[in-house]
Design a protein around this motif. Structure first.
Motif, PDB file in Angstrom:
ATOM      1  N   MET A   1       0.958  -1.213   0.091  1.00  0.00           N
ATOM      2  CA  MET A   1       0.099   0.034  -0.047  1.00  0.00           C
ATOM      3  C   MET A   1       0.612   1.247   0.140  1.00  0.00           C
ATOM      4  SD  MET A   1      -3.476   1.193   0.335  1.00  0.00           S
ATOM      5  CE  MET A   1      -4.218  -0.194   1.340  1.00  0.00           C
ATOM      6  N   ALA A   2       0.619   2.171  -0.953  1.00  0.00           N
ATOM      7  CA  ALA A   2       1.339   3.200  -1.097  1.00  0.00           C
ATOM      8  C   ALA A   2       1.311   4.280   0.373  1.00  0.00           C
ATOM      9  CB  ALA A   2       0.931   4.329  -1.989  1.00  0.00           C
ATOM     10  N   LYS A   3       1.938   5.236   0.489  1.00  0.00           N
ATOM     11  CA  LYS A   3       2.099   6.144   1.691  1.00  0.00           C
ATOM     12  C   LYS A   3       0.579   7.068   1.707  1.00  0.00           C
ATOM     13  CE  LYS A   3       6.912   6.817   2.572  1.00  0.00           C
ATOM     14  NZ  LYS A   3       7.944   7.692   2.820  1.00  0.00           N
ATOM     15  N   THR A   4      -0.150   7.047   2.817  1.00  0.00           N
ATOM     16  CA  THR A   4      -1.408   7.611   2.811  1.00  0.00           C
ATOM     17  C   THR A   4      -1.225   9.329   2.449  1.00  0.00           C
ATOM     18  OG1 THR A   4      -1.262   7.984   5.254  1.00  0.00           O
ATOM     19  CG2 THR A   4      -2.168   6.041   4.566  1.00  0.00           C
ATOM     20  N   GLU A   5      -0.152   9.588   2.669  1.00  0.00           N
ATOM     21  CA  GLU A   5       0.023  11.183   2.482  1.00  0.00           C
ATOM     22  C   GLU A   5      -0.090  11.577   0.854  1.00  0.00           C
ATOM     23  OE1 GLU A   5       4.192  10.004   3.742  1.00  0.00           O
ATOM     24  OE2 GLU A   5       2.328   9.571   4.334  1.00  0.00           O
ATOM     25  N   ASN A   6       0.287  10.689   0.096  1.00  0.00           N
ATOM     26  CA  ASN A   6       0.222  10.632  -1.277  1.00  0.00           C
ATOM     27  C   ASN A   6      -1.317  10.321  -1.890  1.00  0.00           C
ATOM     28  OD1 ASN A   6       2.744  11.571  -1.533  1.00  0.00           O
ATOM     29  ND2 ASN A   6       3.298   9.286  -1.542  1.00  0.00           N
ATOM     30  N   MET A   7      -2.254   9.732  -1.007  1.00  0.00           N
ATOM     31  CA  MET A   7      -3.590   9.431  -1.599  1.00  0.00           C
ATOM     32  C   MET A   7      -4.664  10.511  -1.287  1.00  0.00           C
ATOM     33  SD  MET A   7      -4.124   5.564   0.414  1.00  0.00           S
ATOM     34  CE  MET A   7      -2.893   4.347  -0.343  1.00  0.00           C
ATOM     35  N   ILE A  12      -8.235   6.842   0.529  1.00  0.00           N
ATOM     36  CA  ILE A  12      -8.173   6.691   2.254  1.00  0.00           C
ATOM     37  C   ILE A  12      -9.362   6.046   2.729  1.00  0.00           C
ATOM     38  CG2 ILE A  12      -7.659   7.611   4.251  1.00  0.00           C
ATOM     39  CD1 ILE A  12      -5.944   9.610   3.126  1.00  0.00           C
ATOM     40  N   CYS A  13     -10.495   6.592   2.284  1.00  0.00           N
ATOM     41  CA  CYS A  13     -11.625   6.089   3.045  1.00  0.00           C
ATOM     42  C   CYS A  13     -12.056   4.637   2.465  1.00  0.00           C
ATOM     43  CB  CYS A  13     -12.979   7.036   2.362  1.00  0.00           C
ATOM     44  SG  CYS A  13     -12.934   8.487   3.446  1.00  0.00           S
ATOM     45  N   LEU A  66      -7.031   9.164   8.128  1.00  0.00           N
ATOM     46  CA  LEU A  66      -8.207  10.456   7.719  1.00  0.00           C
ATOM     47  C   LEU A  66      -7.742  11.830   8.552  1.00  0.00           C
ATOM     48  CD1 LEU A  66     -11.427   8.400   7.568  1.00  0.00           C
ATOM     49  CD2 LEU A  66     -10.399   9.584   5.781  1.00  0.00           C
ATOM     50  N   GLU A  67      -6.994  11.435   9.761  1.00  0.00           N
ATOM     51  CA  GLU A  67      -6.911  12.627  10.305  1.00  0.00           C
ATOM     52  C   GLU A  67      -5.173  12.970  10.362  1.00  0.00           C
ATOM     53  OE1 GLU A  67      -8.423  14.803  11.548  1.00  0.00           O
ATOM     54  OE2 GLU A  67     -10.420  14.314  12.622  1.00  0.00           O
ATOM     55  N   HIS A  68      -4.531  12.622   9.792  1.00  0.00           N
ATOM     56  CA  HIS A  68      -3.183  12.847   9.463  1.00  0.00           C
ATOM     57  C   HIS A  68      -2.442  12.595  10.690  1.00  0.00           C
ATOM     58  CE1 HIS A  68      -4.784  15.766   5.938  1.00  0.00           C
ATOM     59  NE2 HIS A  68      -4.905  14.359   5.872  1.00  0.00           N
ATOM     60  N   THR A  69      -2.723  11.590  11.403  1.00  0.00           N
ATOM     61  CA  THR A  69      -1.716  11.118  12.650  1.00  0.00           C
ATOM     62  C   THR A  69      -1.216   9.864  12.591  1.00  0.00           C
ATOM     63  OG1 THR A  69      -3.658  10.213  13.766  1.00  0.00           O
ATOM     64  CG2 THR A  69      -3.322  12.440  13.927  1.00  0.00           C
ATOM     65  N   SER A 180     -15.832  16.764  11.379  1.00  0.00           N
ATOM     66  CA  SER A 180     -15.292  15.427  10.475  1.00  0.00           C
ATOM     67  C   SER A 180     -14.137  15.622   9.665  1.00  0.00           C
ATOM     68  CB  SER A 180     -16.295  15.137   9.518  1.00  0.00           C
ATOM     69  OG  SER A 180     -16.192  15.603   8.077  1.00  0.00           O
ATOM     70  N   PRO A 181     -13.265  14.718   9.699  1.00  0.00           N
ATOM     71  CA  PRO A 181     -11.994  14.637   8.895  1.00  0.00           C
ATOM     72  C   PRO A 181     -11.966  15.257   7.600  1.00  0.00           C
ATOM     73  CG  PRO A 181     -12.453  12.318   9.983  1.00  0.00           C
ATOM     74  CD  PRO A 181     -13.797  13.340  10.109  1.00  0.00           C
ATOM     75  N   ILE A 182     -13.153  15.337   6.957  1.00  0.00           N
ATOM     76  CA  ILE A 182     -13.254  15.519   5.595  1.00  0.00           C
ATOM     77  C   ILE A 182     -13.094  17.248   5.733  1.00  0.00           C
ATOM     78  CG2 ILE A 182     -14.689  15.725   3.408  1.00  0.00           C
ATOM     79  CD1 ILE A 182     -13.559  13.037   4.461  1.00  0.00           C
ATOM     80  N   ASN A 183     -13.605  17.918   6.530  1.00  0.00           N
ATOM     81  CA  ASN A 183     -13.595  19.254   6.611  1.00  0.00           C
ATOM     82  C   ASN A 183     -12.591  20.113   7.477  1.00  0.00           C
ATOM     83  OD1 ASN A 183     -16.058  19.751   5.178  1.00  0.00           O
ATOM     84  ND2 ASN A 183     -17.329  19.195   7.080  1.00  0.00           N
ATOM     85  N   GLN A 184     -11.943  19.298   8.290  1.00  0.00           N
ATOM     86  CA  GLN A 184     -10.856  20.019   9.229  1.00  0.00           C
ATOM     87  C   GLN A 184     -10.183  18.971   9.714  1.00  0.00           C
ATOM     88  OE1 GLN A 184     -11.811  23.331  12.081  1.00  0.00           O
ATOM     89  NE2 GLN A 184     -12.174  21.605  13.450  1.00  0.00           N
ATOM     90  N   ASN A 185      -8.810  19.164   9.793  1.00  0.00           N
ATOM     91  CA  ASN A 185      -7.765  18.214  10.202  1.00  0.00           C
ATOM     92  C   ASN A 185      -6.785  18.938  11.426  1.00  0.00           C
ATOM     93  OD1 ASN A 185      -7.734  17.082   6.980  1.00  0.00           O
ATOM     94  ND2 ASN A 185      -7.857  15.376   8.594  1.00  0.00           N
TER      95      ASN A 185
END
Length: 389
Positions: A1-7, A12-13, A66-69, A180-185
């Motif tokens: 699986m590729a790194k999620t920061e590139n997705m 991701i969902c 989803l939350e970049h953690t 939600s993670p879609i609108n704010q991280n």
């Protein structure tokens, strides 16, 4: 699986945090219902209360992505997530600074339980940096916020909270449910711990109860050390359902964002509406801040009826939009904060917070805008006629 920061977020969902079906090669995660696992000759000693069954562990990875953690955990409810996080970083003699307005469950937990643990707390007088600074004490350990706020959709400056937390060596926490993670991280702004009632947007179908936490590996480890002793884990069947729901999270939330903005603009112009509270409107006091730290303005809004329109008559006249306690499902719902989330406050306290009997909270679903407007128009017509009569 590729790194999620590139997705992209939809990728991701859909794909991150899947459990591979090695046996039958199914397209979705298999469900492991076992409550008992082997402990000899295994890499991980799994136990449901330890939050590490295959489905629990995998879903935590999706939440983190989803939350970049770095890590994530799933809990039995939103309040389980909130209480576990606070108690993991507070002990007897410590102090926590809390935002002025919070979810009623969080407020009640703090007020009713913290005294038993010898934990001190202060609610801020407002949302500005000065309000948070004035609430700090020498024994402060945690700063806790919720943005957008319920029900007036006020916005707290996340960069300011991070700055204060770092300056005073505090752990910063946020309830990110309304966004939600879609609108704010929040992690992108330096917030340490991100909490969700996954019952809401993450679940999205008003049929499961769950909580979620996203944070660094170090902070998750500290939360886990407490949580394994308290036992707020989620059944694997519900974990599986939540993973299924999250696959459409971005699609659902973006549709709700669009609907909410359209409905906010329509209500803003309606002669029987006194005021609309939605951060996507340019006359909202926090519009500029919301635009800076949010990618979308959520599917939540509140509006206040003019005094001559009875809120109960209006809501009871709705035929499509449901009167319901919760929020963020694909179906639109409405409620009176004065009779639900803020009913324990006195009339004077509600007035002080800007919560009138005519204030209604509207959770916008994915229905067609024209159908929502038609339902509102019918309710306005009935309520107006009754008042005239």
């Amino acid at each position: 699986m590729a790194k999620t920061e590139n997705m992209g977020v939809n990728t991701i969902c859909t794909h991150v945090g899947e459990v591979a079906d090695e046996q039958f090669k199914g397209a979705i995660s298999p469900l492991y219902m076992s409550s008992s696992y082997a402990y000899e000759n295994v890499d991980i000693k799994r136990y449901p209360r330890y939050f590490n069954t295959p489905n629990q562990e995998a879903l935590g990875k999706k939440i983190a992505a989803l939350e970049h953690t770095e890590a994530g955990m799933i809990f039995g409810s939103g309040m389980a997530a909130v209480s576990h996080c606070l108690l993991a970083f507070l002990q007897k003699g410590d102090h926590v600074v809390l935002q002025k307005t919070l979810y009623g469950g969080t407020y009640n937990f703090v007020v009713e339980e913290f005294g038993k643990f010898g934990i001190e707390y202060t609610f801020t007088n407002g949302f500005a940096e000065e309000d948070f600074r004035n609430a700090l004490q020498d024994n402060s350990k945690v700063i806790y916020v919720e943005t957008p706020s319920n029900p007036l959709m006020l916005i707290t400056d996340l960069e300011m909270i991070t700055r204060l937390a770092k300056e005073h060596d505090l752990v910063s926490m946020i309830d990110n449910t309304f966004a939600s993670p879609i609108n704010q991280n929040p992690a992108d702004f330096g917030i340490d711990i991100v909490i969700h009632s996954a019952t809401k947007y993450m679940g999205g179908h008003s049929d499961i109860c769950a909580g979620a936490v996203a944070a660094s590996d170090e902070h998750i480890e500290q939360i886990w050390n407490l949580s394994k002793n308290i036992g707020g884990s989620l059944s694997d069947y519900t974990v599986w359902l939540l993973e299924r729901s999250l696959k459409t999270l971005a699609l659902r939330v973006k549709a709700q964002n669009r609907n909410a903005k359209k409905m906010a603009k329509w209500l803003h112009k309606h002669p029987l509406v006194k005021k609309v509270y939605y951060p996507g409107l340019k006359d909202h006091p926090d519009y500029t801040l919301a635009k800076k730290q949010m990618k979308g303005y959520t599917g939540m809004l509140s509006f206040e009826l003019i005094p001559t329109v009875n809120a109960e008559t209006f809501m009871q006249s709705l035929q499509l939009i449901k009167q319901s306690m919760s929020l963020a499902g694909v179906e639109s719902t409405i409620l009176s904060p004065a009779k639900t989330s803020h009913t324990l406050l006195s009339a004077e306290e509600r007035t002080h917070q800007g919560i009138s009997d005519g204030l209604l909270r509207f959770s916008v679903g994915i229905e067609e805008k024209k159908d929502l407007i038609a339902d509102f128009e019918h309710a306005f017509e009935v309520a107006a006629k009754k008042e005239i009569a």
